[in-house]
Motif scaffolding. Structure first.
Motif, PDB file in Angstrom:
ATOM      1  N   GLU A 123       0.816  -1.207   0.000  1.00 45.82           N
ATOM      2  CA  GLU A 123       0.000   0.000   0.000  1.00 45.82           C
ATOM      3  C   GLU A 123       0.859   1.270   0.000  1.00 45.82           C
ATOM      4  N   TRP A 124       2.099   1.164   0.478  1.00 40.94           N
ATOM      5  CA  TRP A 124       2.962   2.340   0.549  1.00 40.94           C
ATOM      6  C   TRP A 124       3.429   2.765  -0.836  1.00 40.94           C
ATOM      7  N   LEU A 125       3.401   1.864  -1.815  1.00 42.54           N
ATOM      8  CA  LEU A 125       3.772   2.237  -3.166  1.00 42.54           C
ATOM      9  C   LEU A 125       2.676   3.032  -3.856  1.00 42.54           C
ATOM     10  N   ILE A 126       1.428   2.808  -3.441  1.00 45.62           N
ATOM     11  CA  ILE A 126       0.296   3.481  -4.077  1.00 45.62           C
ATOM     12  C   ILE A 126      -0.043   4.770  -3.339  1.00 45.62           C
ATOM     13  N   MET A 127      -0.246   4.661  -2.046  1.00 45.26           N
ATOM     14  CA  MET A 127      -0.574   5.832  -1.235  1.00 45.26           C
ATOM     15  C   MET A 127      -0.078   5.577   0.176  1.00 45.26           C
ATOM     16  N   PRO A 128       1.114   6.063   0.508  1.00 47.82           N
ATOM     17  CA  PRO A 128       1.679   5.781   1.823  1.00 47.82           C
ATOM     18  C   PRO A 128       0.865   6.405   2.945  1.00 47.82           C
ATOM     19  N   GLY A 138       0.631   6.965   7.376  1.00 42.63           N
ATOM     20  CA  GLY A 138       1.549   7.369   8.423  1.00 42.63           C
ATOM     21  C   GLY A 138       0.822   7.549   9.734  1.00 42.63           C
ATOM     22  N   VAL A 139       1.533   8.080  10.700  1.00 43.93           N
ATOM     23  CA  VAL A 139       0.992   8.262  12.035  1.00 43.93           C
ATOM     24  C   VAL A 139       1.292   9.682  12.484  1.00 43.93           C
ATOM     25  N   LEU A 140       0.272  10.371  12.972  1.00 39.51           N
ATOM     26  CA  LEU A 140       0.437  11.677  13.602  1.00 39.51           C
ATOM     27  C   LEU A 140       0.198  11.488  15.091  1.00 39.51           C
ATOM     28  N   THR A 141       1.289  11.527  15.876  1.00 40.13           N
ATOM     29  CA  THR A 141       1.182  11.222  17.291  1.00 40.13           C
ATOM     30  C   THR A 141       0.596  12.400  18.065  1.00 40.13           C
ATOM     31  N   LYS A 142       0.247  12.131  19.314  1.00 43.76           N
ATOM     32  CA  LYS A 142      -0.316  13.165  20.176  1.00 43.76           C
ATOM     33  C   LYS A 142       0.692  14.263  20.481  1.00 43.76           C
ATOM     34  N   THR A 143       1.978  13.941  20.354  1.00 45.22           N
ATOM     35  CA  THR A 143       3.021  14.932  20.611  1.00 45.22           C
ATOM     36  C   THR A 143       3.415  15.672  19.336  1.00 45.22           C
ATOM     37  N   ARG A 144       2.611  15.551  18.295  1.00 50.92           N
ATOM     38  CA  ARG A 144       2.785  16.269  17.036  1.00 50.92           C
ATOM     39  C   ARG A 144       3.962  15.734  16.230  1.00 50.92           C
ATOM     40  N   TYR A 145       4.439  14.534  16.540  1.00 48.97           N
ATOM     41  CA  TYR A 145       5.419  13.889  15.680  1.00 48.97           C
ATOM     42  C   TYR A 145       4.686  13.301  14.486  1.00 48.97           C
ATOM     43  N   SER A 146       5.154  13.588  13.290  1.00 47.13           N
ATOM     44  CA  SER A 146       4.533  13.083  12.073  1.00 47.13           C
ATOM     45  C   SER A 146       5.433  12.008  11.480  1.00 47.13           C
ATOM     46  N   LEU A 147       4.956  10.763  11.475  1.00 44.49           N
ATOM     47  CA  LEU A 147       5.721   9.639  10.953  1.00 44.49           C
ATOM     48  C   LEU A 147       5.116   9.214   9.622  1.00 44.49           C
ATOM     49  N   ILE A 148       5.535   9.866   8.551  1.00 45.09           N
ATOM     50  CA  ILE A 148       5.003   9.570   7.229  1.00 45.09           C
ATOM     51  C   ILE A 148       6.156   9.539   6.223  1.00 45.09           C
ATOM     52  N   VAL A 149       5.880   8.959   5.069  1.00 46.92           N
ATOM     53  CA  VAL A 149       6.868   8.940   3.990  1.00 46.92           C
ATOM     54  C   VAL A 149       6.815  10.270   3.245  1.00 46.92           C
ATOM     55  N   THR A 150       7.968  10.899   3.065  1.00 46.90           N
ATOM     56  CA  THR A 150       8.028  12.161   2.341  1.00 46.90           C
ATOM     57  C   THR A 150       7.590  11.947   0.892  1.00 46.90           C
ATOM     58  N   PRO A 151       6.736  12.824   0.348  1.00 48.41           N
ATOM     59  CA  PRO A 151       6.261  12.641  -1.036  1.00 48.41           C
ATOM     60  C   PRO A 151       7.385  12.507  -2.060  1.00 48.41           C
ATOM     61  N   THR A 152       8.517  13.180  -1.827  1.00 48.19           N
ATOM     62  CA  THR A 152       9.636  13.064  -2.764  1.00 48.19           C
ATOM     63  C   THR A 152      10.113  11.622  -2.866  1.00 48.19           C
ATOM     64  N   ILE A 153      10.241  10.958  -1.725  1.00 50.92           N
ATOM     65  CA  ILE A 153      10.672   9.562  -1.717  1.00 50.92           C
ATOM     66  C   ILE A 153       9.602   8.683  -2.349  1.00 50.92           C
ATOM     67  N   TRP A 154       8.357   8.925  -1.993  1.00 50.81           N
ATOM     68  CA  TRP A 154       7.260   8.101  -2.503  1.00 50.81           C
ATOM     69  C   TRP A 154       7.169   8.191  -4.027  1.00 50.81           C
ATOM     70  N   LEU A 155       7.266   9.407  -4.562  1.00 46.78           N
ATOM     71  CA  LEU A 155       7.127   9.591  -6.002  1.00 46.78           C
ATOM     72  C   LEU A 155       8.300   9.000  -6.786  1.00 46.78           C
ATOM     73  N   LEU A 156       9.471   8.909  -6.161  1.00 51.05           N
ATOM     74  CA  LEU A 156      10.645   8.385  -6.856  1.00 51.05           C
ATOM     75  C   LEU A 156      10.802   6.872  -6.725  1.00 51.05           C
ATOM     76  N   THR A 157      10.000   6.237  -5.868  1.00 52.29           N
ATOM     77  CA  THR A 157      10.203   4.811  -5.599  1.00 52.29           C
ATOM     78  C   THR A 157       9.975   3.960  -6.843  1.00 52.29           C
ATOM     79  N   ILE A 158       8.785   4.074  -7.456  1.00 52.78           N
ATOM     80  CA  ILE A 158       8.462   3.235  -8.615  1.00 52.78           C
ATOM     81  C   ILE A 158       9.375   3.540  -9.803  1.00 52.78           C
ATOM     82  N   PRO A 159       9.636   4.824 -10.174  1.00 55.56           N
ATOM     83  CA  PRO A 159      10.594   5.074 -11.256  1.00 55.56           C
ATOM     84  C   PRO A 159      11.988   4.515 -10.974  1.00 55.56           C
ATOM     85  N   SER A 160      12.430   4.574  -9.720  1.00 54.71           N
ATOM     86  CA  SER A 160      13.747   4.033  -9.375  1.00 54.71           C
ATOM     87  C   SER A 160      13.781   2.525  -9.551  1.00 54.71           C
TER      88      SER A 160
END
Length: 325
Positions: free
Chosen positions: A288-293, A295-317
């Motif tokens: 699912e991360w190849l199509i639409m990654p 993530g988790v937004l924690t209560k302490t405002r930490y955002s654990l997601i894949v950066t769109p730059t990495i996501w968009l370059l994965t399949i072409p790479s």
């Protein structure tokens, strides 16, 4: 005519032949010999040549150490590993003894040095994250040149998921650092040391075993003509190091010796259990991360997601990888 000895001007000026220097009676070392190179002397030329990656790592460390003390609460999986690391420091019985111990020992070392606070929880992860940035640079430079290596390191530093996890007291940064070290040593034809580094990655977190597929894949595509000796040396050293270091790290963490075969069986059973429910926060399947990654937004405002730059370059790479090889 009587024979006379004639001395040339050079012989008069030079005088008697100089005697070789005599080693000091106290140290036995020739006082005129060049002094051995220190670590700083060896690093200075490398830093001058690779000053860009040095600056990038310094920026990474500065940002991490700025963010590190801002949150005094445990974030995401820190709720499992920080208390376990505290038990190691206090020599108390472990509650998550079924997991490998090296990653917990690394977190515990930070707490032992800096105390039970955000600096103690997270400093070891920050330093391992910086090491990972350097290793990505060295790996990419070996494979594709300096310019590509700098771009790869920049993408890693600005990758949200990597940056966030590198600032948390969790196991992920440690096992990734040893995975990268294993691949770097493999590229340098240090197959035995590469296997040991892989074993250390698995001892931090069993997910480190995924590096096997990367290394064996690269060997099959580029080095299989060298024969099976190289990959055999890598595999044997990884297995031997794992079974030697598993009981050692367990004893350091918990004070007890365990049969490594029994520990391995328990690990397989533990990681085969359905720990996460399908509706749990942040749960997703790898494809699912190849199509639409997600993530988790924690209560302490930490955002654990894949950066769109990495996501968009994965399949072409991946497509370019299959095209080239």
């Amino acid at each position: 005519m009587p024979h006379t000895n004639r001395l040339t001007s050079n012989s008069v000026q030079d005088g008697p032949a100089a005697e070789p220097p005599v080693p000091s009676a106290r140290t036995g070392v020739d006082p005129h010999s060049p002094s051995p190179l220190t670590l700083a002397d060896r690093l200075r030329p490398w830093i001058r040549e690779h000053w860009q990656i040095v600056c990038l790592v310094l920026i990474f460390l500065s940002l991490q150490f700025y963010v590190l003390p801002l949150t005094n609460e445990l974030v995401f999986d820190e709720k499992w590993w920080i208390p376990e690391a505290l038990r190691i420091v206090e020599r108390a019985p472990l509650e998550r003894a079924g997991y490998t111990s090296l990653g917990k020992l690394i977190i515990a070392s930070g707490i032992g040095i800096f105390g039970d606070n955000p600096w103690g929880w997270r400093t070891s992860s920050v330093l391992l994250g910086a090491i990972s940035v350097v290793l990505v640079y060295l790996i990419a430079r070996n494979l594709a040149g300096k310019r590509t290596a700098l771009l790869a390191s920049l993408l890693l530093v600005t990758h949200n998921l990597f940056f966030a996890l590198s600032g948390l007291g969790m196991l992920d940064t440690a096992f990734v650092a040893f995975m990268l070290l294993s691949f770097f040593l493999y590229l340098r034809h240090r197959y035995a040391l590469s296997g040991v580094a892989l074993a250390l990655s698995v001892l931090c977190k069993p997910a480190g075993i995924l590096a096997v597929f990367v290394i064996l894949g690269h060997w099959w595509l580029t080095r299989r003509k060298l024969g099976f000796r190289t990959v055999g040396l890598f595999s044997v050293s990884a297995v031997v190091a794992f079974f030697i270091l598993l009981p050692v790290t367990d004893f350091i963490a918990g004070g007890q010796w365990y049969n490594p075969l029994d520990r391995l069986s328990n690990m397989f059973m533990l990681h085969s259990l359905p720990i996460y429910s399908p509706d749990a926060e942040g749960t997703s399947h790898p494809w699912e991360w190849l199509i639409m990654p997600s993530g988790v937004l924690t209560k302490t405002r930490y955002s654990l997601i894949v950066t769109p730059t990495i996501w968009l370059l994965t399949i072409p790479s991946l497509a370019y990888l299959f095209y080239r090889y």
